[in-house]
Design a protein around this motif. Structure first.
Motif, short mmCIF file in Angstrom:
data_model
loop_
_atom_site.label_atom_id
_atom_site.label_comp_id
_atom_site.label_asym_id
_atom_site.label_seq_id
_atom_site.Cartn_x
_atom_site.Cartn_y
_atom_site.Cartn_z
N GLU A 143 0.76 -1.01 -0.10
CA GLU A 143 0.03 0.06 -0.02
C GLU A 143 0.90 1.16 0.09
O GLU A 143 0.45 2.31 -0.65
CB GLU A 143 -1.01 -0.11 1.33
CG GLU A 143 -2.00 -1.19 0.96
CD GLU A 143 -2.77 -1.10 2.31
OE1 GLU A 143 -3.83 -1.83 2.38
OE2 GLU A 143 -2.46 -0.61 3.36
N ALA A 144 1.96 1.06 0.56
CA ALA A 144 2.83 2.26 0.75
C ALA A 144 3.43 2.54 -0.73
O ALA A 144 3.41 3.83 -1.01
CB ALA A 144 4.05 2.12 1.59
N ALA A 145 3.55 1.51 -1.24
CA ALA A 145 4.15 1.56 -2.62
C ALA A 145 3.32 2.25 -3.59
O ALA A 145 3.59 3.13 -4.46
CB ALA A 145 4.85 0.28 -3.10
N GLN A 146 1.96 1.66 -3.47
CA GLN A 146 1.12 2.40 -4.28
C GLN A 146 0.77 3.91 -3.91
O GLN A 146 0.73 4.73 -4.92
CB GLN A 146 -0.33 1.78 -3.80
CG GLN A 146 -0.72 0.59 -4.60
CD GLN A 146 -2.25 -0.17 -4.02
OE1 GLN A 146 -3.07 0.69 -3.55
NE2 GLN A 146 -2.29 -1.29 -4.21
N ILE A 147 0.84 4.17 -2.75
CA ILE A 147 0.66 5.83 -2.52
C ILE A 147 1.82 6.26 -3.05
O ILE A 147 1.77 7.57 -3.76
CB ILE A 147 0.61 6.01 -1.09
CG1 ILE A 147 -0.88 5.47 -0.50
CG2 ILE A 147 0.63 7.45 -0.50
CD1 ILE A 147 -1.25 5.51 1.00
N ASP A 148 3.23 5.77 -2.76
CA ASP A 148 4.40 6.35 -3.54
C ASP A 148 4.44 6.54 -5.10
O ASP A 148 5.33 6.93 -5.62
CB ASP A 148 5.35 5.62 -3.15
CG ASP A 148 5.98 6.30 -1.46
OD1 ASP A 148 5.69 6.95 -1.13
OD2 ASP A 148 6.83 5.30 -0.78
#
Lengths: 355, 291
Positions: free
Chosen positions: B185-190
């Motif tokens: 999810e962090a990667a998606q937001i990033d």
């Protein structure tokens, strides 16, 4: 820096509806805390704002622009996760620069922005370390650094302090607060800890069972809770909520379990009316002409004295800031100023207006 | 102060004894035999030093079987890894009801390799086998699956992949289950897309599992015997003759036990060197050399 509006947001997982028509207006640069017991939907709401869950119906606007159907990366938000979610195989600098790298920024721009963020958070000496070489507090700071680097319109925090020990939690609380003062970015912060909510928020949203119970500044929630739930949730130790009826003179309260508490002024509800009477522990005082009570238990916290009083079989918690020479089993008399009393309707559990 | 610990070695003895008996003794004996010219049944052993090794290393058949082994090993592990990882990722995204299929996918792995090989042999039999019969109904002239040198290699690789892809799928799927979803999810937001997320977040997080499963499979495939023995017996000619098949031929067909032992030792060294290299390489690529 942008206002954030949530209109009639609902969320269902299969047949289970977890959010029921949420309406919240957040002003530009406001620090908004979503607080409530676990399962109240606060984290789901945060994930809707982030775009990690699809909204079922309703609309979310950031800076006036509808983002409900946008991919997380196109919403101009940054999120700090409860587990920090640092990429374990990347150094601190690589972690912080990942979003810039994905955006195709040049190495020079990446380096400069990462260094700027590192300076704000005192992360300079740690830039070449891996997450596993950092302490909990440092990881927390890196997670914030990763968010800052993106310079987003809105910061989202999902229970960021729950993995830290008590001392560090207090320290990070004020760090996040001062970071907000410096950056002036809108923050949505989820926590189940009402102390965190009270100390950090400009505006608190209290949630329960997928509904918003009350929205207001910390002191509004403390001074005028909209219902029994908010009254019991905000404040520590929790407010005493006593069932009974207003006495015939309008200045006393007859406890359901027997016994009477007398007040110095009319309570602001019709005599004989059934009510739930809320008294904050810190509003209780000992006075010679008060209502009779017995001391059941004394818990000194150092700064305060937490005392459990027995009023004709009903337990009332009191907090005293001064050191009193009292002992367990002692008969005392308690007094509460009538203007500090909260009244709620036992049917609707809503605050009775006019008090 | 810790006098009671002195007796602890007694507890160590049974397991060490067993290990010595079934592992160290045969290994030591094989190394010992590799220095002798020894025909099974002759009863006579002549010490020849490193002559067996020298013979083998100058022999074209050894190098042929070595290259065949490497081709089949990397071919089948490559296919297994790519397909297994893709299936694991698909499974990771699927809902509960679709996961029933994962059990079906696992079926080939439950079957004993020899049985699986016999089954495949019938499937691939010329003209009247299931595969050929099917192709022929569509007027497609099938290749000689097990009879042509090139297709025999392909068949062996696909057979191994058929049996062992489920294993890789399950190991990687289990590893994916342990992945912290907030990383994705962090990667998606990033702003990372599916491919970037896979490359920069998921694969690095799975490196320990990937190293484990690739190492296990490579070790296994270098000892690859049963499927080949049943399917092609190393043929046609020596087209699918791996080191283990060659070792078997040397030891049990030609009865040259000394030379076969020497080949066993060579195999051991090659596999150990290979695994160390892979392990280091993968670790370095994804952890910046930081162990």
């Amino acid at each position: 820096m942008a206002p954030l509006t949530i209109q009639q947001a609902t969320k269902s997982f299969g047949g289970l509806q977890v959010l029921h028509g949420i309406d919240i207006d957040m002003n530009d640069g406001e620090f908004v805390v979503l607080v409530g017991p676990s399962g109240c939907g606060k984290s789901t709401l945060l994930r809707l704002i982030a775009g990690l869950e699809d909204i079922t119906t309703g609309e979310i606007r950031i800076d006036g622009k509808g983002v409900s159907r946008l991919h997380p990366k196109d919403r101009d938000i940054a999120m700090v996760f409860q587990s920090y979610a640092l990429y374990p195989h990347m150094t601190v600098a690589e972690n912080m620069g990942f979003s810039l790298r994905m955006r195709g920024e040049s190495a020079e721009v990446q380096r400069r922005k990462v260094e700027d963020a590192a300076n704000i958070l005192d992360l300079g000496p740690l830039l070449d370390r891996y997450p596993r070489q950092l302490s909990g507090g440092q990881r927390q700071r890196v997670a914030m650094g990763r968010a800052i680097v993106r310079d987003p319109k809105v910061f989202l925090f999902d229970e960021p302090l729950s993995n830290l020990d008590a001392k560090l939690r207090v320290q990070m609380r004020s760090e996040i607060r001062s970071l907000h003062k410096a950056l002036k970015t809108t923050i949505v912060y989820v926590t189940h800890d009402q102390i965190e909510a009270m100390t950090m928020a400009d505006k608190i949203v209290v949630m329960r069972g997928g509904h918003v119970e009350q929205i207001g500044s910390p002191m509004t929630l403390y001074d005028a809770p909209a219902n029994v739930f908010v009254a019991g949730f905000i404040g520590s130790p929790a407010m005493n909520l006593l069932t009974g009826r207003i006495g015939a003179d309008g200045r006393s309260f007859e406890l359901a379990g027997g016994g009477t508490i007398r007040f110095d002024a009319p309570l602001g509800a019709a005599a004989g009316r059934e009510v739930i009477l809320g008294i904050r522990p810190e509003d209780v005082t000992l006075a010679e002409d008060g209502s009779p009570a017995t001391i059941k238990l004394i818990e000194p916290t150092g700064a305060d004295l937490h005392v459990n009083l027995d009023v004709s079989g009903t337990e009332v918690t009191a907090v005293f800031h001064e050191r009193l020479s009292i002992e367990e089993g002692q008969a005392v008399a308690l007094a509460v100023p009538a203007e500090r009393v909260h009244l709620f309707d036992p049917e609707t559990e809503a605050r009775i207006a006019g008090d | 102060m810790v006098r009671w610990q002195r007796g602890l070695w007694l507890f160590f003895l049974p397991s060490f004894g067993l290990l010595a008996l079934v592992l160290l003794w045969p290994l030591g004996y094989a190394i010992y035999l590799s220095f002798f010219d020894y025909y099974l049944g002759s009863g006579e052993r002549t010490f020849v030093g490193l002559a067996n090794y020298a013979d083998l290393l100058t022999e074209a058949r050894l190098w042929n079987s070595m290259w065949t082994t490497i081709l089949i090993a990397f071919g089948s592990v490559g296919v297994e890894f790519v397909v297994g990882f893709a299936l694991a990722l698909a499974l990771y995204r699927l809902n509960r009801s679709a996961k029933v299929f994962s059990v079906l996918l696992f079926l080939p792995h439950i079957v004993t390799p020899v049985v699986a090989a016999l089954f495949l042999k019938w499937m691939l039999a010329s003209n009247w086998g299931f595969v050929d019969a099917t192709l022929l109904t569509f007027n497609i002239e099938p290749p000689d699956w097990l009879g042509s040198p090139v297709w025999a290699k392909v068949s062996v690789i696909l057979a191994d992949a058929w049996v062992f892809t489920p294993l890789i799928m399950m190991v990687l799927y289990a590893a994916l289950q342990g992945l912290d979803t907030s990383l994705i999810e962090a990667a998606q937001i990033d702003g990372a897309g599916s491919w970037s997320t896979l490359r920069h977040v998921i694969v690095p997080a799975l490196i320990p599992a990937i190293i484990f499963v690739i190492s296990i499979r490579l070790m296994d495939v270098f000892r690859f015997f049963d499927l080949i023995y049943v399917l092609t017996g190393g043929g046609p000619g020596t087209a699918t003759e791996t080191i283990t098949i060659y070792t078997y031929q040397l030891g049990f067909r030609m009865l040259e036990v000394g030379k076969a032992s020497a080949l066993g030792v060579i195999t051991l060294i090659v596999v150990a060197a290979l695994l160390l290299t892979i392990n280091r390489g993968l670790n370095k690529a994804y952890r910046g050399g930081d162990q």
